[in-house]
Each structure stands twice: as C-alpha cells, then as structure tokens.
Design a protein around this motif. Structure first.
Motif, PDB file in Angstrom:
ATOM      1  N   ALA A  24     -35.406  40.669  -3.277  1.00  0.00           N
ATOM      2  CA  ALA A  24     -36.737  40.828  -3.125  1.00  0.00           C
ATOM      3  C   ALA A  24     -37.471  40.881  -4.497  1.00  0.00           C
ATOM      4  O   ALA A  24     -38.195  41.003  -4.511  1.00  0.00           O
ATOM      5  CB  ALA A  24     -36.670  42.214  -2.036  1.00  0.00           C
ATOM      6  N   GLY A  25     -36.886  40.174  -5.337  1.00  0.00           N
ATOM      7  CA  GLY A  25     -37.234  40.721  -6.651  1.00  0.00           C
ATOM      8  C   GLY A  25     -36.806  41.704  -7.134  1.00  0.00           C
ATOM      9  O   GLY A  25     -38.089  42.149  -8.451  1.00  0.00           O
ATOM     10  N   ARG A  26     -36.468  42.478  -6.732  1.00  0.00           N
ATOM     11  CA  ARG A  26     -36.094  44.024  -7.505  1.00  0.00           C
ATOM     12  C   ARG A  26     -35.252  44.463  -8.272  1.00  0.00           C
ATOM     13  O   ARG A  26     -34.207  43.440  -7.938  1.00  0.00           O
ATOM     14  CB  ARG A  26     -36.313  45.207  -6.548  1.00  0.00           C
ATOM     15  CG  ARG A  26     -37.948  45.024  -5.741  1.00  0.00           C
ATOM     16  CD  ARG A  26     -39.371  45.291  -6.429  1.00  0.00           C
ATOM     17  NE  ARG A  26     -39.210  46.254  -6.936  1.00  0.00           N
ATOM     18  CZ  ARG A  26     -40.037  46.271  -8.411  1.00  0.00           C
ATOM     19  NH1 ARG A  26     -40.976  45.693  -8.389  1.00  0.00           N
ATOM     20  NH2 ARG A  26     -40.288  47.292  -9.521  1.00  0.00           N
ATOM     21  N   ASP A  27     -35.157  44.968  -9.174  1.00  0.00           N
ATOM     22  CA  ASP A  27     -33.573  45.175 -10.201  1.00  0.00           C
ATOM     23  C   ASP A  27     -33.822  47.068 -10.159  1.00  0.00           C
ATOM     24  O   ASP A  27     -34.185  47.484 -10.990  1.00  0.00           O
ATOM     25  CB  ASP A  27     -34.257  44.910 -11.415  1.00  0.00           C
ATOM     26  CG  ASP A  27     -33.240  44.783 -12.539  1.00  0.00           C
ATOM     27  OD1 ASP A  27     -32.122  46.450 -12.062  1.00  0.00           O
ATOM     28  OD2 ASP A  27     -31.955  44.224 -13.520  1.00  0.00           O
ATOM     29  N   ALA A  28     -33.287  47.620  -8.838  1.00  0.00           N
ATOM     30  CA  ALA A  28     -33.106  48.872  -8.970  1.00  0.00           C
ATOM     31  C   ALA A  28     -32.675  49.764 -10.465  1.00  0.00           C
ATOM     32  O   ALA A  28     -32.795  51.200 -10.653  1.00  0.00           O
ATOM     33  CB  ALA A  28     -32.383  49.001  -8.268  1.00  0.00           C
ATOM     34  N   VAL A  29     -31.464  49.312 -11.021  1.00  0.00           N
ATOM     35  CA  VAL A  29     -31.374  49.896 -12.391  1.00  0.00           C
ATOM     36  C   VAL A  29     -32.716  49.762 -13.637  1.00  0.00           C
ATOM     37  O   VAL A  29     -32.022  50.823 -14.378  1.00  0.00           O
ATOM     38  CB  VAL A  29     -30.319  48.907 -12.883  1.00  0.00           C
ATOM     39  CG1 VAL A  29     -30.152  49.597 -14.304  1.00  0.00           C
ATOM     40  CG2 VAL A  29     -29.273  48.955 -11.962  1.00  0.00           C
ATOM     41  N   LEU A  30     -33.558  49.179 -13.609  1.00  0.00           N
ATOM     42  CA  LEU A  30     -34.370  48.989 -14.352  1.00  0.00           C
ATOM     43  C   LEU A  30     -35.634  49.556 -13.522  1.00  0.00           C
ATOM     44  O   LEU A  30     -36.312  50.558 -14.790  1.00  0.00           O
ATOM     45  CB  LEU A  30     -35.037  47.213 -14.607  1.00  0.00           C
ATOM     46  CG  LEU A  30     -36.020  46.902 -15.892  1.00  0.00           C
ATOM     47  CD1 LEU A  30     -35.692  47.387 -17.330  1.00  0.00           C
ATOM     48  CD2 LEU A  30     -36.042  45.589 -15.766  1.00  0.00           C
ATOM     49  N   TRP A  60     -26.401  57.363 -12.423  1.00  0.00           N
ATOM     50  CA  TRP A  60     -25.373  55.677 -11.338  1.00  0.00           C
ATOM     51  C   TRP A  60     -26.641  54.985 -10.191  1.00  0.00           C
ATOM     52  O   TRP A  60     -27.548  55.846  -9.596  1.00  0.00           O
ATOM     53  CB  TRP A  60     -24.420  56.287 -10.690  1.00  0.00           C
ATOM     54  CG  TRP A  60     -23.743  55.447  -9.939  1.00  0.00           C
ATOM     55  CD1 TRP A  60     -22.081  55.058 -11.037  1.00  0.00           C
ATOM     56  CD2 TRP A  60     -23.304  54.955  -8.602  1.00  0.00           C
ATOM     57  NE1 TRP A  60     -21.353  54.082 -10.105  1.00  0.00           N
ATOM     58  CE2 TRP A  60     -22.908  54.264  -8.690  1.00  0.00           C
ATOM     59  CE3 TRP A  60     -24.069  55.453  -7.827  1.00  0.00           C
ATOM     60  CZ2 TRP A  60     -22.592  53.141  -7.584  1.00  0.00           C
ATOM     61  CZ3 TRP A  60     -24.271  54.335  -6.617  1.00  0.00           C
ATOM     62  CH2 TRP A  60     -23.028  53.118  -6.575  1.00  0.00           C
ATOM     63  N   VAL A  61     -26.569  54.001 -10.720  1.00  0.00           N
ATOM     64  CA  VAL A  61     -27.361  52.909  -9.945  1.00  0.00           C
ATOM     65  C   VAL A  61     -27.080  51.585 -10.025  1.00  0.00           C
ATOM     66  O   VAL A  61     -26.508  51.387 -10.943  1.00  0.00           O
ATOM     67  CB  VAL A  61     -29.341  52.794 -10.090  1.00  0.00           C
ATOM     68  CG1 VAL A  61     -29.752  52.188  -9.622  1.00  0.00           C
ATOM     69  CG2 VAL A  61     -29.444  53.842 -11.238  1.00  0.00           C
ATOM     70  N   ARG A  62     -26.209  51.286  -8.276  1.00  0.00           N
ATOM     71  CA  ARG A  62     -26.193  50.095  -8.477  1.00  0.00           C
ATOM     72  C   ARG A  62     -26.732  49.306  -8.027  1.00  0.00           C
ATOM     73  O   ARG A  62     -26.308  47.921  -8.642  1.00  0.00           O
ATOM     74  CB  ARG A  62     -24.728  50.423  -7.761  1.00  0.00           C
ATOM     75  CG  ARG A  62     -23.777  48.473  -7.667  1.00  0.00           C
ATOM     76  CD  ARG A  62     -22.596  48.625  -6.625  1.00  0.00           C
ATOM     77  NE  ARG A  62     -21.052  49.619  -7.076  1.00  0.00           N
ATOM     78  CZ  ARG A  62     -20.455  49.858  -6.530  1.00  0.00           C
ATOM     79  NH1 ARG A  62     -20.119  50.049  -5.793  1.00  0.00           N
ATOM     80  NH2 ARG A  62     -19.764  50.706  -7.449  1.00  0.00           N
ATOM     81  N   GLY A  63     -27.508  48.915  -7.439  1.00  0.00           N
ATOM     82  CA  GLY A  63     -28.644  48.137  -6.738  1.00  0.00           C
ATOM     83  C   GLY A  63     -27.953  47.068  -6.014  1.00  0.00           C
ATOM     84  O   GLY A  63     -26.844  47.906  -5.270  1.00  0.00           O
ATOM     85  N   THR A 106     -35.238  51.996 -11.886  1.00  0.00           N
ATOM     86  CA  THR A 106     -35.076  53.527 -12.222  1.00  0.00           C
ATOM     87  C   THR A 106     -34.958  54.035 -14.211  1.00  0.00           C
ATOM     88  O   THR A 106     -35.290  54.667 -13.949  1.00  0.00           O
ATOM     89  CB  THR A 106     -33.131  53.855 -12.189  1.00  0.00           C
ATOM     90  OG1 THR A 106     -33.148  53.334 -10.774  1.00  0.00           O
ATOM     91  CG2 THR A 106     -32.800  55.432 -12.231  1.00  0.00           C
ATOM     92  N   ALA A 107     -34.413  53.035 -15.318  1.00  0.00           N
ATOM     93  CA  ALA A 107     -34.470  53.345 -16.350  1.00  0.00           C
ATOM     94  C   ALA A 107     -36.167  53.789 -16.227  1.00  0.00           C
ATOM     95  O   ALA A 107     -36.365  54.436 -17.896  1.00  0.00           O
ATOM     96  CB  ALA A 107     -34.557  52.280 -17.178  1.00  0.00           C
ATOM     97  N   LEU A 108     -37.346  52.864 -16.196  1.00  0.00           N
ATOM     98  CA  LEU A 108     -38.671  52.731 -16.410  1.00  0.00           C
ATOM     99  C   LEU A 108     -38.848  54.495 -15.979  1.00  0.00           C
ATOM    100  O   LEU A 108     -39.976  54.176 -16.645  1.00  0.00           O
ATOM    101  CB  LEU A 108     -39.172  51.568 -15.337  1.00  0.00           C
ATOM    102  CG  LEU A 108     -38.849  50.052 -16.468  1.00  0.00           C
ATOM    103  CD1 LEU A 108     -39.153  49.045 -15.042  1.00  0.00           C
ATOM    104  CD2 LEU A 108     -40.106  50.384 -17.096  1.00  0.00           C
ATOM    105  N   ALA A 109     -38.898  54.126 -14.723  1.00  0.00           N
ATOM    106  CA  ALA A 109     -39.030  55.548 -14.351  1.00  0.00           C
ATOM    107  C   ALA A 109     -38.580  57.516 -14.552  1.00  0.00           C
ATOM    108  O   ALA A 109     -39.076  58.059 -15.214  1.00  0.00           O
ATOM    109  CB  ALA A 109     -38.199  56.325 -12.556  1.00  0.00           C
TER     110      ALA A 109
END
Lengths: 263, 337
Positions: free
Chosen positions: B320-326, B310-313, B328-331
């Motif tokens: 700030a140009g960050r996509d928290a969901v993306l 679960w990640v909402r962002g 997490t998926a990359l990690a």
C-alpha cells in the motif's frame, strides 16, 4: 635441554675468548646497503599454502675489527608481496610482508693461515620480527596480520681472506636457543591489535631451527670507503601445532665508510 | 681475491630456488585430509563454540567417514558444507569451486523493507560520493541516510557529505535495514560523526587457545569523535531482521549515544568476526575467530539486537506504499522537538 645448549654456547664463547687478544686498535666501519630479497614462507596460522615473492630491503651496519676479533651490529628491514598458487587475476589471496631485524655478532680469531686468511668463532644474537598481512578472497574481507618474533642466540663461525685492496668473507650462524613470540591466531585484525599479544616462550632447536649463511666481498674504493657486495640466506622453521617455515635470500650492494683509526 | 665478486655471485646462484625447497611445495591432500584440515582449523580457532553448544568432536565422527567415502570433489564439498552448516552461523561458509555453502536458516525471517517505498517518503534522494549510502529529506526538518552496506572505503567522506547537505535538518533517520555488514572501521567512520566523546560501545573476545572456551579477556571497542561536522540532534536508526554483522556493530555504536532510538525489528544476530582460510585445492572457507558482545557482556549471536521501539511492518503495508518502520521513526522524531 635448554640448559645444556646454553652450556655449549658458553663453552664456544670461552674457546673463542682464549685466542690471543692483542690486535691493532681499530675504529669502525659504517655500511649502508640496499638490495632485493626473495622470500618463501608458509605460516599455517594463515594458510597451508606456500607464499613466494620478492621485495626491497635496506640494511645499516656498524662493525669494528682487529686482527683478533670482529664485532658487527646490523639493522635491517624488508617489505615484499608474496603470492601463492591460489592467487588469481585479482591478485588475491596475497600476503604483504614486513620484516625487521637486528643482528649482533661477536667473533674472535681461532686459526690464522698466513696473514691473509683467518677463521673466527663466536656468537650471534639475532632479533627478527616478521608480520604477514594476509589478504583473502573476497576483497574487503577481514584482513588479519600474522606474526613471528624471535630473538635467537647461537654459535657463529666465519672465514675471512684479506687481499691488498679487498676482503672476502663467509659466515654461518646457527641459533640454538630462541625467545619466540607468536600470537595464537593473528596479531591484528583490520589494523587493530588482537589481545593476547605475542605469547613469548623459550624454544630450543627441537622447536625452532634456523640458519644464516652470509658471504660478502668488500673492495676498497678510496682509503676511507669500500664497496660491499653481499649475499645472505636465512632459513627459519618453527614447529608448532600450526608450523611456520620461512626462507629468504638477499643480495645487496653497499657503501662502507671507515671511521676513526680504521681509516 | 680477484674472483671475490664471482664467488659471492656463485654462492647466490647456487642457492637460488632453495628458499622454495626449504619451505617445500604445497601439500597434496586427499579428500579426507582436506576435510581434516577444515575440521581442525575450526576446532582450533572458531570463537563461538561456547555459545553454540555444538559437539564438534561428534560432528567429526559423523562427517569424517562420509568425507572418506566422497567419490568426487563435489561430494566432498557437500560433506564439509553440511558439517559447517551445523554451526548455524551466518559467518561460516565454504566456497568449493562452483558450489557455495552458507547457513540459510535465517533467510525466511520476515524483513519488510522496500527502497522503492522509501523513495515515496524521500523524494530528493541523492547517492553519496562513494555510493555506499544515499541521503535526502524524509520531512522538511528530518533527514534520511540509507547505508546500503559497510564494505569498501570512503564511509567518512560519504557521511560528511550527507551531513553537509542535510545541514537544515534538526533530526536524522539512519536506515540500516537489509544492510549485510562489512568492515568495522566503516561503522566507526559513520558513528564517529555522532559522538561528542569516546564511548565504549561493545566488547570483543578472540579465540586464544586450543580449548573451545579459550577466549581473550573482553576488549572494549571505543567510538571516538571524528570528522569535520558532528550531528547532535535526535537520531533514529532503522533495523530489521536482515541488519547483520557490522550493521549490528553500528547499532551497538549508535545505541551507546544519547538521543538515539533504535526503531524496527530485531537485527539478524551475527556476532562473529570472520577470517577466510584457504585449502590447497583452491577452496576457501570462512568462520569467526572473534566475537562481539554488547556492553553488558551479553551475546546477540542468533538472537539479534532488540530495538527500542519494535515495529516489523508487513507486506500489505508495503504494497500500500506505507513503511511502518519509517512512519514510527518519523513520529518519534517529531515528538522529540
């Protein structure tokens, strides 16, 4: 009610069977016909609106006749595009019709006036299936197919007049008992069958009213071939919580080949 | 007999137009009758009553008098629209001339997704041939496919093109955030490129009788392999609160496969499969006649499908140009080596 109708039907068949049975042995006639069909229908499972349209149809029939009796088997299929008063410039909503049928008719002579005109009485068994693919606004919305299947049986009365090289006939068939198959809602969604199927049940004339009027003119081309011009009006009404009415008129031109002893 | 053809033609001409007469003209319904048509139609065919807990008969008692008193078509639209919205169903709507009524109760749910931010990660993004999706690299060895919707045709060709162009990646991200859905066949066209055998991924039940709980037995929905190329590496499917309807079917299909992680927020929760109906005055309305269920028989209507991670962002991260969901998926995919 159903039992009494069956009794009436059996009675009619018996009356027909009492007519003299002798007649010249006959071969058969095979007819291939094609034409256009006009359709109007309202299936309230799909829409409260009337949909009208036209399309082509083909029909193959085999018949065998003597002076005393006639047996006819017909197979046919039609397609068409139907539109309603709501259909817009994007041609939506519309219905794409597919209809197939098998008719089996047997009749015997009951009255003959001279040797040119005869009345026949018998029975008709008509199996018909109609599927309406209902395309709605917006385009690409779920497409549901609605359906009605019927196998109906009832009396048939016909008159035929025979000339030197031609034959003119007309007949009326009115089903009195039918096996009806109709899904509660649709038959399929996006071409995937919806479970539940056709839900067959018997229907008498209280629930299923239908009629079939056909006129045909056959003209001998050669000793073994005839040109057949025919017109057929079919009406069906199924009374349900969501009623269905259907009417079609078909005009066709066909070629009949005489087979065997009928040549 | 010489007049035989004329006789046949005369009968045909006499009968021309009688098909329409037999079927009859379109009904002329007054405003209350139009209301009754909609109420009855939903009463007969709506497939989610048992989940919604709505007293539909009582709603008739509330709204029918208002429909009877409606002084204009616009007012009638307000009444029918308000009644339909009581179902809290994103697949229920009414198009009443220029007015459009749909349930908007979920619109305020947070769904932090910005394709512009994704473009900072995926610098080589290309549109697929039918423009239903776009693809590129989120990392040198991780591909990215963004499926905008599931409407139209050509989804199989689009995913085949993407997989062919991304032949150099060992892992894949499929993004269905903000995906509003479409047709079931399209979700299967895409997901079929990731399965090695037939797998049941959902069940459907259709309203099949007059009682509100008359539903057909569960019908398994089976995903079968298709296409010239199958991707067998690890996959992350990105979701948010605006992944809805067929996009949720896609999530169900993908999560039935091994090696697939669902990353992001819960989906929106639209489990119905709608049908569009018409009214004689030219209006149209839509409601589900079929409902989707997860393979364990549970519903996700109004709830949504829960992700594996679960990640909402947040709006701040996106700014700030960050996509928290993306991220997490990359990690997750990097760890999957």
């Amino acid at each position: 009610m159903a039992r009494s109708l069956i009794a009436v039907l059996v009675g009619l068949l018996c009356i027909a069977a009492r007519a003299p049975a002798q007649g010249k042995p006959s071969g058969g006639r095979l007819t291939l016909a094609a034409g256009a069909v006009l359709v109007a229908e309202r299936d309230e499972h799909a829409s409260p609106l009337r949909y009208d349209g036209a399309g082509p149809f083909v029909r193959v029939s085999f018949e065998t006749r003597t002076e005393q009796r006639a047996l006819v088997v017909r197979l046919g299929g039609a397609i068409g595009t139907l539109r309603s008063a709501m259909t817009g410039a994007d041609d939506l909503p519309r219905q794409e019709l597919t209809r197939g049928w098998i008719d089996v008719e047997y009749a015997r002579r009951i009255v003959a006036r001279g040797h040119r005109t005869r009345w026949l009485l018998g029975a008709s068994l008509a199996e018909r299936g109609t599927v309406l693919r209902h395309l709605t606004v917006p385009a690409g919305a779920n497409i549901v197919g609605y359906a009605l299947y019927s196998t109906a049986i009832g009396p048939l009365v016909a008159i035929e007049a025979t000339g030197r090289r031609s034959r003119l006939g007309a007949q009326l068939a009115v089903p009195v008992l039918a096996l009806i198959g109709r899904p509660y809602g649709g038959l399929y969604n996006e071409l995937t069958l919806i479970p539940g199927g056709l839900r067959f049940h018997l229907a008498t004339v209280d629930a299923f009213q239908a009629g079939d009027v056909t006129t045909a003119y056959a003209m001998e081309l050669t000793r073994g071939a005839e040109l057949l011009l025919s017109y057929q009006l079919v009406v069906e009404r199924y009374r349900d919580d969501a009623p269905l009415s259907f009417a079609s008129q078909a005009a066709s031109l066909g070629l009949t080949i005489r087979l065997g002893a009928d040549r | 007999m010489k007049h035989g053809p004329a006789g046949v033609a005369a009968v045909a001409l006499l009968a021309v137009g009688c098909t329409g007469v037999f079927v009859g003209p379109d009904p002329k319904l007054d405003r209350l009758a139009l209301f009754e048509q909609v109420w009855t139609d939903v009463d007969r065919y709506y497939s989610l009553f048992s989940m919604k807990g709505v007293a539909w008969d009582s709603l008739h008692d509330v709204y029918a008098p208002r429909a009877a008193q409606a002084a204009s078509d616009s007012e009638l639209g307000d009444v029918i629209g308000a009644m339909l919205l009581e179902l809290h169903d994103i697949h229920v709507n009414l198009a009443a001339g220029p007015q459009f009524y749909r349930y908007s109760g979920y619109d305020a749910r947070p769904a932090f997704f910005d394709p512009g931010v994704v473009a900072r990660y995926v610098t080589d993004r290309h549109a697929a041939p039918n423009a239903h999706s776009a693809f590129g690299h989120a990392a040198p060895d991780i591909g990215y496919v963004w499926i905008l919707h599931f409407e139209g045709s050509g989804f199989g060709a689009d995913i085949d093109t993407a997989l062919a162009q991304l032949a150099d990646v060992r892992a894949l991200i499929i993004d269905v955030r903000d995906n509003p859905g479409g047709q079931r066949s399209n979700l299967e066209a895409v997901a079929s490129r990731f399965t090695d055998r037939g797998r049941t991924y959902a069940f459907t039940r259709v309203r099949d009788g007059p009682r509100h709980d008359d539903l057909s037995p569960p019908e398994p929905q089976v995903l079968s392999p298709d296409g010239p190329r199958r991707f067998t590496g690890p996959v992350a499917v990105l979701t948010n609160r605006k992944s809805v309807s067929t996009a949720e079917g896609f999530v169900l299909a993908m999560r039935a496969l091994p090696g697939v992680s669902i990353v992001g927020d819960s989906t929106e929760g639209g489990a119905g499969n709608p049908v569009t109906r018409e009214l004689p005055n030219g209006w149209a309305y839509r409601f589900p006649f079929m409902t989707w269920y997860a393979p364990d028989g549970t519903t996700f209507e109004e709830i949504g499908l829960t992700p594996d991670l679960w990640v909402r962002g947040s709006a701040e991260e996106l700014a700030a140009g960050r996509d928290a969901v993306l991220d997490t998926a990359l990690a997750v995919l990097r760890r999957s080596q």
